[in-house]
Design an enzyme around this catalytic site. Structure first.
Site, short mmCIF file in Angstrom:
data_model
loop_
_atom_site.label_atom_id
_atom_site.label_comp_id
_atom_site.label_asym_id
_atom_site.label_seq_id
_atom_site.Cartn_x
_atom_site.Cartn_y
_atom_site.Cartn_z
N ASP A 118 32.28 20.01 79.43
CA ASP A 118 33.37 20.95 78.73
C ASP A 118 34.12 20.53 79.06
O ASP A 118 35.40 21.18 78.10
CB ASP A 118 33.14 22.14 78.60
CG ASP A 118 33.55 23.07 80.42
OD1 ASP A 118 33.01 22.10 81.30
OD2 ASP A 118 33.61 23.82 80.41
N SER A 153 28.90 23.62 81.14
CA SER A 153 30.07 22.51 82.50
C SER A 153 29.12 21.44 82.69
O SER A 153 29.17 20.28 81.86
CB SER A 153 30.54 22.93 83.47
OG SER A 153 32.09 22.22 84.27
N ASP A 213 33.77 15.75 81.65
CA ASP A 213 32.28 16.04 82.23
C ASP A 213 31.95 17.18 80.38
O ASP A 213 32.98 16.91 79.38
CB ASP A 213 32.10 17.96 83.23
CG ASP A 213 32.88 18.83 82.95
OD1 ASP A 213 34.23 18.56 81.82
OD2 ASP A 213 33.27 19.78 83.05
N ASP A 219 36.83 20.67 81.18
CA ASP A 219 37.82 20.86 82.30
C ASP A 219 37.75 19.87 83.39
O ASP A 219 38.48 20.34 84.28
CB ASP A 219 37.07 22.22 82.21
CG ASP A 219 36.08 23.12 82.75
OD1 ASP A 219 35.09 21.96 82.79
OD2 ASP A 219 36.33 23.75 82.99
#
Length: 280
Positions: A243, A107, A241, A245
């Site tokens: 990934d 993440s 960010d 999300d």
């Protein structure tokens, strides 16, 4: 079926995901156990197929391979979509009518972190589900089998679905900062078909995140985006960010639009279509 048990570091089983520092609290053997246990849970719910994606971190390919080995050992078929943003993994589960999904991603955390976000069926996998996964692994409470592995590209379908919601409007100048994250694999396929002018920064996926730390909610990480917005006269700047999300946004002056204000903007648009609805 009870086999050799696997115990995880207690710090990596979190409320909404599994996450740790690779080589310290999170290891390749953990990825195998996660795959084996999750696959067993899928099978006990009558499922057969799991989609697997991963971000651009240097540790992700090895963790993905180990997780795949665990899933197939549980008798689950694995559909590999390769490097993908987390929303792309969620889309793939629905689009391919799979029985679950696992995204390997750290993440917005530093490069040495990595982890797992999961879907059971079409629903989020969190809280008690993650605790149960840990308990099952600790007992070696696993199914056995020989699942198959299939590679599948869903980029075109994903881009088409995102573009489906785009309505004709003003031709804006927009700056996009992918931050060397996983959205770099899909950003051009989407914004390349939008009206207006678009400027993409740090598109190359690189798990060392050479441009800046992959958290767009921290002002320091938006400096390059702000500079590009001012340089090009863009109406808005969007940053992702690691990934994709979570996002950060800046206006045409380069001022940051914080999450609470973004919520207001999104809520206003939705409430025009669904008056009186609750906003969560």
């Amino acid at each position: 079926m009870s086999e050799t048990a696997h115990k995880f570091d207690s710090t990596i089983l979190r409320e909404y995901d599994i996450r740790g520092v690779v080589g310290k609290t999170l290891h390749v053997a953990d990825a195998t156990a996660i795959g084996r246990t999750f696959g067993s849970m899928v099978r006990r719910k009558g499922g057969k197929r799991v989609v697997l994606g991963y971000d651009g971190r240097l540790s992700s390919p090895d963790l993905a391979a180990a997780c795949t080995a665990g899933l197939t050992a549980a008798g689950v078929a694995v559909i590999q979509i390769g490097v993908a943003a987390t929303p792309m993994l969620y889309f793939a589960v629905w689009h391919l009518e799979a029985d679950g999904g696992i995204q390997i991603t750290g993440s917005h955390n530093p490069p040495d972190f990595n982890g797992f976000k999961m879907m059971m069926g079409k629903k989020s996998f969190f809280g008690a589900d993650i605790l149960k996964l840990g308990e099952m692994a600790g007992k070696g409470d696993w199914e056995s089998g020989k699942g198959k592995v299939e590679d599948k590209s869903i980029l075109d379908a994903y881009a088409a679905r995102l573009l489906q919601d785009v309505k004709p409007g003003k031709k804006l100048k927009v700056a996009w900062d992918t931050g060397n994250g996983a959205v770099g694999v899909s950003i051009a396929a989407v914004v390349g078909k939008l009206a207006g002018e678009h400027f993409i920064l740090n598109e190359k996926v690189d798990g060392t995140f050479p441009a800046h730390h992959p958290d767009p909610t921290v002002p320091k990480n938006l400096e390059a985006l702000i500079a590009r917005v001012k340089e090009t006269g863009a109406r808005v700047g969007i940053a992702f960010d690691g990934d994709a999300d979570r996002v950060g946004a800046v206006d045409s002056n380069g001022d940051i639009i914080w999450g609470d204000k973004l919520l207001i903007l999104f809520a206003r648009a939705l409430l025009q279509k669904h008056p009186g609805s609750a906003v969560l």
